[in-house]
Design an enzyme around this catalytic site. Sequence first.
Site, PDB file in Angstrom:
ATOM      1  N   LYS A 192      45.836  21.253  40.770  1.00 13.14           N
ATOM      2  CA  LYS A 192      44.444  21.515  41.102  1.00 13.14           C
ATOM      3  C   LYS A 192      43.604  21.131  39.881  1.00 13.14           C
ATOM      4  O   LYS A 192      43.465  21.917  38.946  1.00 13.14           O
ATOM      5  CB  LYS A 192      44.249  22.997  41.463  1.00 13.14           C
ATOM      6  CG  LYS A 192      42.906  23.321  42.151  1.00 13.14           C
ATOM      7  CD  LYS A 192      41.730  23.101  41.243  1.00 13.14           C
ATOM      8  CE  LYS A 192      40.399  23.285  41.930  1.00 13.14           C
ATOM      9  NZ  LYS A 192      39.297  22.665  41.205  1.00 13.14           N
ATOM     10  N   GLY A 208      41.983  28.233  31.938  1.00  9.73           N
ATOM     11  CA  GLY A 208      40.691  28.494  32.561  1.00  9.73           C
ATOM     12  C   GLY A 208      40.206  29.877  32.188  1.00  9.73           C
ATOM     13  O   GLY A 208      40.581  30.426  31.145  1.00  9.73           O
ATOM     14  N   SER A 209      39.393  30.458  33.042  1.00  7.51           N
ATOM     15  CA  SER A 209      38.790  31.750  32.720  1.00  7.51           C
ATOM     16  C   SER A 209      39.788  32.891  32.894  1.00  7.51           C
ATOM     17  O   SER A 209      40.712  32.817  33.713  1.00  7.51           O
ATOM     18  CB  SER A 209      37.579  32.002  33.612  1.00  7.51           C
ATOM     19  OG  SER A 209      37.967  32.331  34.927  1.00  7.51           O
ATOM     20  N   THR A 210      39.557  33.951  32.145  1.00  6.76           N
ATOM     21  CA  THR A 210      40.398  35.138  32.243  1.00  6.76           C
ATOM     22  C   THR A 210      40.321  35.729  33.650  1.00  6.76           C
ATOM     23  O   THR A 210      41.339  36.138  34.222  1.00  6.76           O
ATOM     24  CB  THR A 210      39.965  36.181  31.204  1.00  6.76           C
ATOM     25  OG1 THR A 210      40.022  35.589  29.898  1.00  6.76           O
ATOM     26  CG2 THR A 210      40.858  37.410  31.238  1.00  6.76           C
ATOM     27  N   GLY A 211      39.117  35.765  34.217  1.00  6.49           N
ATOM     28  CA  GLY A 211      38.940  36.326  35.548  1.00  6.49           C
ATOM     29  C   GLY A 211      39.733  35.592  36.613  1.00  6.49           C
ATOM     30  O   GLY A 211      40.352  36.213  37.484  1.00  6.49           O
ATOM     31  N   GLU A 254      46.543  30.168  29.595  1.00  6.96           N
ATOM     32  CA  GLU A 254      45.674  30.221  28.412  1.00  6.96           C
ATOM     33  C   GLU A 254      44.272  30.406  28.948  1.00  6.96           C
ATOM     34  O   GLU A 254      43.780  29.581  29.730  1.00  6.96           O
ATOM     35  CB  GLU A 254      45.813  28.953  27.580  1.00  6.96           C
ATOM     36  CG  GLU A 254      45.179  29.054  26.204  1.00  6.96           C
ATOM     37  CD  GLU A 254      43.826  28.371  26.127  1.00  6.96           C
ATOM     38  OE1 GLU A 254      42.814  29.104  26.022  1.00  6.96           O
ATOM     39  OE2 GLU A 254      43.789  27.138  26.182  1.00  6.96           O
ATOM     40  N   CYS A 305      38.321  25.788  23.878  1.00  7.05           N
ATOM     41  CA  CYS A 305      38.805  27.169  23.965  1.00  7.05           C
ATOM     42  C   CYS A 305      38.807  27.826  22.585  1.00  7.05           C
ATOM     43  O   CYS A 305      38.684  29.043  22.475  1.00  7.05           O
ATOM     44  CB  CYS A 305      40.225  27.191  24.530  1.00  7.05           C
ATOM     45  SG  CYS A 305      40.426  26.306  26.088  1.00  7.05           S
ATOM     46  N   GLU A 332      32.058  35.735  26.010  1.00  8.65           N
ATOM     47  CA  GLU A 332      32.350  34.302  25.915  1.00  8.65           C
ATOM     48  C   GLU A 332      31.181  33.505  26.491  1.00  8.65           C
ATOM     49  O   GLU A 332      30.692  33.802  27.583  1.00  8.65           O
ATOM     50  CB  GLU A 332      33.619  33.968  26.680  1.00  8.65           C
ATOM     51  CG  GLU A 332      34.057  32.513  26.518  1.00  8.65           C
ATOM     52  CD  GLU A 332      35.352  32.201  27.254  1.00  8.65           C
ATOM     53  OE1 GLU A 332      36.121  31.378  26.735  1.00  8.65           O
ATOM     54  OE2 GLU A 332      35.583  32.773  28.342  1.00  8.65           O
TER      55      GLU A 332
END
Length: 581
Positions: free
Chosen positions: A249, A302-305, A330, A364, A462
């Site tokens: 993706k 990508g994002s933590t969420g 990560e 990052c 962030e």
Amino acid sequence: MGLFPYYSAVDLLYLKMVWAQVQTRRMINILTNIYTAMRNSIVTFPLPANEPVKSYLKGSPERVALEAELERQSNTVVDIPIIIGGKEIRTGDTGKVVCPHDHQHVLATYHKVGEKEIQMAIDAAMEAHKQWSETDWTVRAAIVLKCAELLATKYRPVLNAATMLGQSKNFYQAEIDSACETIDFFRYNVHYASKIYSMQPKDAPNCIDHTEFRPLEGFVLAVTPFNFASIASNLCMTPVLMGNVAIWKPSTTSLLSNYYLMQLYKEAGVPDGVVNFLPGSGALIGKVCTNSKWFAGIHFTGSTGTFNSLWQQAGANLGKYVSYPRLVGETGGKDFIFATPSADPKAVATAVFCGAFEFQGQKCSAASRMYCPKSIWPEVLAGVKAMAAEAKMGDVMDPRNFINAVIDEKSFDNISSYIEYAKQSPDAQIVMGGKCDKSVGYFVEPTVIETTDPHFKSMEEEIFGPVITVYPYDDDKVDEAVELCDTTSPYGLTGCVFGQDRLAVQKVADRLRYAAGNFYINDKPTGAVVGCQPFGGSRASGTNDKAGGEFNLIRWVIPRVIKETLVSPTDYRYGYIKEMM
């Protein structure tokens, strides 16, 4: 129609696809035969050198080739298909890829997947798994090394130009990413794979022991970010090297460079179906993939969420899976610069400017908060301002521009909201930059916010843009400042400490042991190099499986330990039992 006068265009396309598959299988069979003939030897791949960064001086061969490719791609609108099992699929549900620095310039249109195409990709991946998982690892290594050689030569200007235009990177930032780091991942991973496969147990009396490193029993979902073409490639190709198959993706805002990577893999001999390219909704792709019994792992940046959401989906579906999936991610960061009173102000200023503003702070690892002694802060700020006054901002096509555009309007709006918040707050002031303009491209000036509140919003959250917030602290309160640095952010990705008093620097480094997975002493917190500084963080920054090192590769295999007894026992009795009978 040449040799095929009675075939339609569709028939010829089908024959061409079949022939390509035959050729790929022939290549694998040939390589397998070569390495089979070599099996009376131990095949090793020595530690490679890092790919040299080209200079792109005016008139140099690499500069001429890149400028020609930039011109070609600037005047081409690419139709980017879905690629499943080697076949190009066009759904007609399309979106656009534009230049971030000129958002009216369309580079490509792309086709979005639906649930049907995602299931097709899973089926194609599992079909390819049958052959690829059984392919000798040295053959897989040869294909990956061919990827490196093709990128170092034929594809270098292609990938660099696509990264520049589609992701708004300047000459240097594209070169170190889409060329050098991607090549390094290919070459170093082959070396690390050889180390892993050579990790064998000792033999015991009357038996032979060895470990077989099997690929995962299923597919790996690779969810990749916009900011590094090298990361996008690595998240797919590291599991692939270890015998796995991938559902990829790609980020919508890096589709152009990622599509060219797919062409590179094809030319290098990666079999159809081993990597399946799915542009479209990440939420839909994640939902369908994590619902499959063959979901074996996720390789994510990508994002933590988003990572948390995928982890939760995997957890909810554990009962469906053939095996527990490997979850490697990560995620976010709130990376710091900590200056001690003995720090060199000029070195700190350079670290701020390069660490926070290269590639518009969209790394990052980019510095986005700083703790600086009040005694040196005025000199540090003056140094940063001097660099900002000299550096130019604009289109990537002009090599004089050090700063380019942020990736898209959503990112632009988010970054500018933090700047506006600081402008309105009594606890902060904009001491450098602060201007934003999206009329032509998504341009944000390098911005420094100074705050009296160590928990100010932009010190904790962030931002992912060219903004750094500085908290000047009293020189005699270093310990308190270190405590703030360690506890303010939930992340733990990168950070650095500056100081000429080495003992004092070590004290800070020890206190910040868990605050960063990649830690720098007297250098900016960016610029990790494959093979030198394997990259990753913990806390809310991910699983810290260190891309660019062997720790990452070992996550993509499931060992099987085999014991062969040379002379089988035929008596159940223990020695002392025999003695008593």
